[in-house]
Design an enzyme around this catalytic site. Structure first.
Site, short mmCIF file in Angstrom:
data_model
loop_
_atom_site.label_atom_id
_atom_site.label_comp_id
_atom_site.label_asym_id
_atom_site.label_seq_id
_atom_site.Cartn_x
_atom_site.Cartn_y
_atom_site.Cartn_z
N HIS A 192 0.59 -1.05 -0.25
CA HIS A 192 0.38 0.19 0.00
C HIS A 192 0.50 1.32 0.38
O HIS A 192 0.49 2.33 0.74
CB HIS A 192 -1.80 0.29 1.02
N VAL A 261 -13.05 5.32 15.98
CA VAL A 261 -13.45 3.99 15.92
C VAL A 261 -13.14 2.62 15.47
O VAL A 261 -12.69 3.58 13.95
CB VAL A 261 -14.90 3.85 15.38
N GLY A 263 -11.08 0.88 12.87
CA GLY A 263 -11.47 -0.02 11.83
C GLY A 263 -11.85 1.42 10.45
O GLY A 263 -12.26 0.60 9.35
N PHE A 264 -11.93 2.29 10.79
CA PHE A 264 -12.15 3.62 9.67
C PHE A 264 -11.79 4.66 9.60
O PHE A 264 -11.41 4.45 10.56
CB PHE A 264 -13.79 3.99 10.71
N HIS A 266 -8.97 6.63 6.53
CA HIS A 266 -8.07 6.44 6.36
C HIS A 266 -7.00 7.76 5.79
O HIS A 266 -7.92 8.76 5.01
CB HIS A 266 -7.94 5.63 4.89
N ARG A 275 -9.82 -1.58 -1.23
CA ARG A 275 -9.81 -2.87 -0.87
C ARG A 275 -10.90 -3.80 0.12
O ARG A 275 -10.38 -4.94 -0.28
CB ARG A 275 -8.91 -3.19 -0.12
N ASP A 320 -9.42 -3.10 7.57
CA ASP A 320 -9.05 -3.68 8.59
C ASP A 320 -10.41 -3.87 9.29
O ASP A 320 -10.77 -4.39 10.65
CB ASP A 320 -8.84 -2.95 9.66
N ARG A 345 2.83 -8.45 4.29
CA ARG A 345 2.65 -7.02 4.32
C ARG A 345 4.74 -7.01 3.94
O ARG A 345 5.20 -6.44 3.43
CB ARG A 345 2.72 -5.72 5.23
N ARG A 364 15.90 12.00 5.46
CA ARG A 364 16.57 12.68 6.91
C ARG A 364 15.95 14.01 6.62
O ARG A 364 16.56 15.04 4.86
CB ARG A 364 17.86 12.96 6.43
N1 COA Z 1 -13.36 7.53 14.18
C1 COA Z 1 -13.80 8.67 14.23
N2 COA Z 1 -13.58 9.82 13.71
C2 COA Z 1 -12.74 9.51 12.34
C3 COA Z 1 -11.86 8.23 12.91
C4 COA Z 1 -12.34 7.20 13.08
N3 COA Z 1 -12.09 6.45 12.92
N4 COA Z 1 -11.01 8.72 11.01
C5 COA Z 1 -11.17 10.11 11.29
N5 COA Z 1 -12.06 10.48 11.73
C6 COA Z 1 -12.54 11.56 11.78
C7 COA Z 1 -11.12 12.65 12.63
O1 COA Z 1 -10.76 12.41 14.25
C8 COA Z 1 -11.21 13.73 12.57
O2 COA Z 1 -12.09 14.66 13.17
P1 COA Z 1 -11.93 16.11 13.44
O3 COA Z 1 -12.15 16.99 11.78
O4 COA Z 1 -13.02 16.61 14.09
O5 COA Z 1 -10.48 16.48 14.08
C9 COA Z 1 -11.99 13.78 11.26
O6 COA Z 1 -12.27 12.18 11.24
C10 COA Z 1 -10.57 13.33 9.48
O7 COA Z 1 -9.83 12.64 9.89
P2 COA Z 1 -8.86 12.49 8.81
O8 COA Z 1 -7.91 13.97 8.15
O9 COA Z 1 -10.11 12.12 7.69
O10 COA Z 1 -8.17 11.67 9.25
P3 COA Z 1 -6.53 11.44 9.02
O11 COA Z 1 -6.38 11.13 7.69
O12 COA Z 1 -5.65 11.61 10.42
O13 COA Z 1 -6.35 9.83 9.95
C11 COA Z 1 -6.73 7.65 10.39
C12 COA Z 1 -6.44 8.75 9.52
C13 COA Z 1 -6.76 6.44 9.93
C14 COA Z 1 -5.06 7.72 11.51
C15 COA Z 1 -8.06 7.43 11.18
O14 COA Z 1 -8.82 7.74 10.21
C16 COA Z 1 -8.03 6.40 12.47
O15 COA Z 1 -6.70 6.93 13.59
N6 COA Z 1 -8.62 5.65 12.17
C17 COA Z 1 -8.46 4.37 13.18
C18 COA Z 1 -7.68 3.75 13.39
C19 COA Z 1 -7.54 2.69 12.61
O16 COA Z 1 -8.44 2.12 11.48
N7 COA Z 1 -6.25 2.13 11.34
C20 COA Z 1 -6.63 1.90 10.14
C21 COA Z 1 -5.42 2.45 8.75
S1 COA Z 1 -5.98 1.68 7.78
#
Ligand code: COA
Length: 380
Positions: A192, A261, A263-264, A266, A275, A320, A345, A364
């Site tokens: 990825h 939450v 699993g939600f 990206h 995927r 996930d 991976r 760097r």
């Molecule tokens: N549950 C609840 N709220 C979520 C969320 C989630 N899984 N993912 C994003 N948001 C919220 C953020 O808190 C943010 O809120 P704000 O605007 O009030 O600050 C908003 O949605 C936008 O977030 P975004 O910029 O799209 O997220 P990011 O790019 O910074 O983070 C992740 C991406 C993957 C780190 C984040 O979505 C996350 O932590 N997901 C849960 C962990 C997970 O499933 N990881 C596997 C990734 S493959």
């Protein structure tokens, strides 16, 4: 304070070229070496995809036979490595076991630093072959069960299921739907682009270190719940909710408290993870073949809908989300979901290590200092 623009989390920064995979968030598509991942999952085995990632082309029939032979014959662990795994605490995280075992294996490499592309590929083949054996051994020792030696007459997925569950009537090995679902998950998890663990591997490679060190760094990055650890967190969430009738309220309360939450969402895909449709279909088919698993599907659908309807950016599931319950239904212990991710991976990491090595520049970045102004050390 400096007015330098800071790219927190390197978000939006294009750090280098890659020919390994293309993530296109606008079209929700993911290509491995030009091939759509969903087409690879529908038509290829995981081993063909591993070959593709490392060599740039799908293997011919003869190349595949040769590749499998090279991989299948190096699945065994030596006694010293078995002893390392067996000596780890039973309550440590399985990613810690994997990290240590891989470090240990690396110490046997006759070269202390990467020598050539062939050296990287050879190490990649060894890791692709031995990581499942390490993971299976760790699963079984924690269950108080003995080591099952690998078989070199079975494909990647079948051999792993054999080493974990044996071949009794209840083993996933004897359930074609389980084998298919697991193999698809391996293909979908394989690669990825510049995600955190791959980037960690590239950073270490850029210092002209060795492949083992790059992979250990990548494992450390993948362990985190914001990355690979999310598939474990998903299943903990589902078990906590327990009853699909509670899922809607549970997710709304979580959002109201501004909690994540798992699993939600990206970092790259904002309109859906490319995927997910393939894995969601595989998970739902698997659940339909396992009586008693319907509730996970029901909960999955409710959570997905609630998250979509109750967030301003319509947050959707990432890979996930369907993978967590799929592994659970197959009978895997939750802490092993991330090591299973590593089994896949390792192919993407190795492809990126090759690419970084071939066209290297030390990674760097700069930082903007926001600490105390220069001051004098107090003297007595
Ligand atoms: N549950 C609840 N709220 C979520 C969320 C989630 N899984 N993912 C994003 N948001 C919220 C953020 O808190 C943010 O809120 P704000 O605007 O009030 O600050 C908003 O949605 C936008 O977030 P975004 O910029 O799209 O997220 P990011 O790019 O910074 O983070 C992740 C991406 C993957 C780190 C984040 O979505 C996350 O932590 N997901 C849960 C962990 C997970 O499933 N990881 C596997 C990734 S493959």
């Amino acid at each position: 304070m400096s007015d330098t623009k800071i790219y927190k989390g390197l978000a939006g920064v294009v750090a280098d070229y890659t020919a390994v995979s293309k993530v296109n968030p606008d079209t929700n598509s993911l290509l491995y070496r030009g091939y759509p991942v969903q087409d690879l999952a529908a038509n290829c085995s995981f081993e063909e995809v591993a070959y593709l990632l490392w060599h740039g082309e799908l293997p011919t029939a003869e190349q595949l036979v040769e590749f499998k032979k090279e991989c299948w014959n190096s699945r065994e662990l030596n006694q010293r490595t078995i002893d390392v795994v067996m000596s780890m605490p039973l309550d440590c995280h399985p990613m810690d076991v994997l990290r240590c075992a891989i470090s240990f294996l690396g110490a046997d490499d006759e070269y202390h630093f990467t020598e050539s592309i062939e050296h990287i590929k050879k190490t990649g083949r060894a890791l692709l072959s031995k990581i499942p054996t390490i993971v299976a051994l760790d699963i079984r020792r924690r269950r108080g069960e003995g080591y099952i030696t690998p078989r070199n007459d079975l494909g990647f997925t079948e051999n792993f299921l054999w080493m974990v569950f044996g071949d009794g009537p209840d083993s996933p090995l004897n359930k074609p739907g389980d084998v298919e679902c697991f193999d698809k998950s391996m293909i979908l998890y394989a690669e990825h682009s510049f995600n955190a663990s791959t980037f960690a591997a590239r950073v270490v490679t850029s210092t002209q270190s060795d492949v083992w060190s790059s992979i250990v760094a990548a494992i450390g990055a993948l362990k985190g719940p914001l990355h690979g650890g999310a598939n474990e967190a998903v299943m903990h969430t589902m078990i906590e909710i327990d009853d699909p009738a509670r899922a809607d309220d549970w997710a709304k309360a979580k959002l109201a408290r501004k909690e994540l939450v798992m699993g939600f969402g990206h970092r790259v895909y904002k309109k859906g993870d490319s995927r997910v449709p393939t894995m969601e279909a595989a998970f739902k088919k698997l659940a339909s073949e396992h009586p008693g698993s319907e509730k996970w599907v029901e909960m999955y659908d409710i959570l997905a809908q609630t998250m979509y309807d109750n967030t301003s950016i319509n947050i959707r599931p990432n890979l996930d989300f369907p993978t967590g319950p799929a592994y659970y239904i197959m009978g895997f212990d939750i802490p092993f979901f991330t090591p299973i991710f590593v089994m896949s991976r390792i192919t993407g990491w190795t492809a990126h290590i090759i690419e970084q090595y071939e066209n290297n520049s030390l990674i760097r970045p700069l930082s903007a200092y926001n600490g105390r102004d220069q001051r004098e050390v107090p003297t007595a």
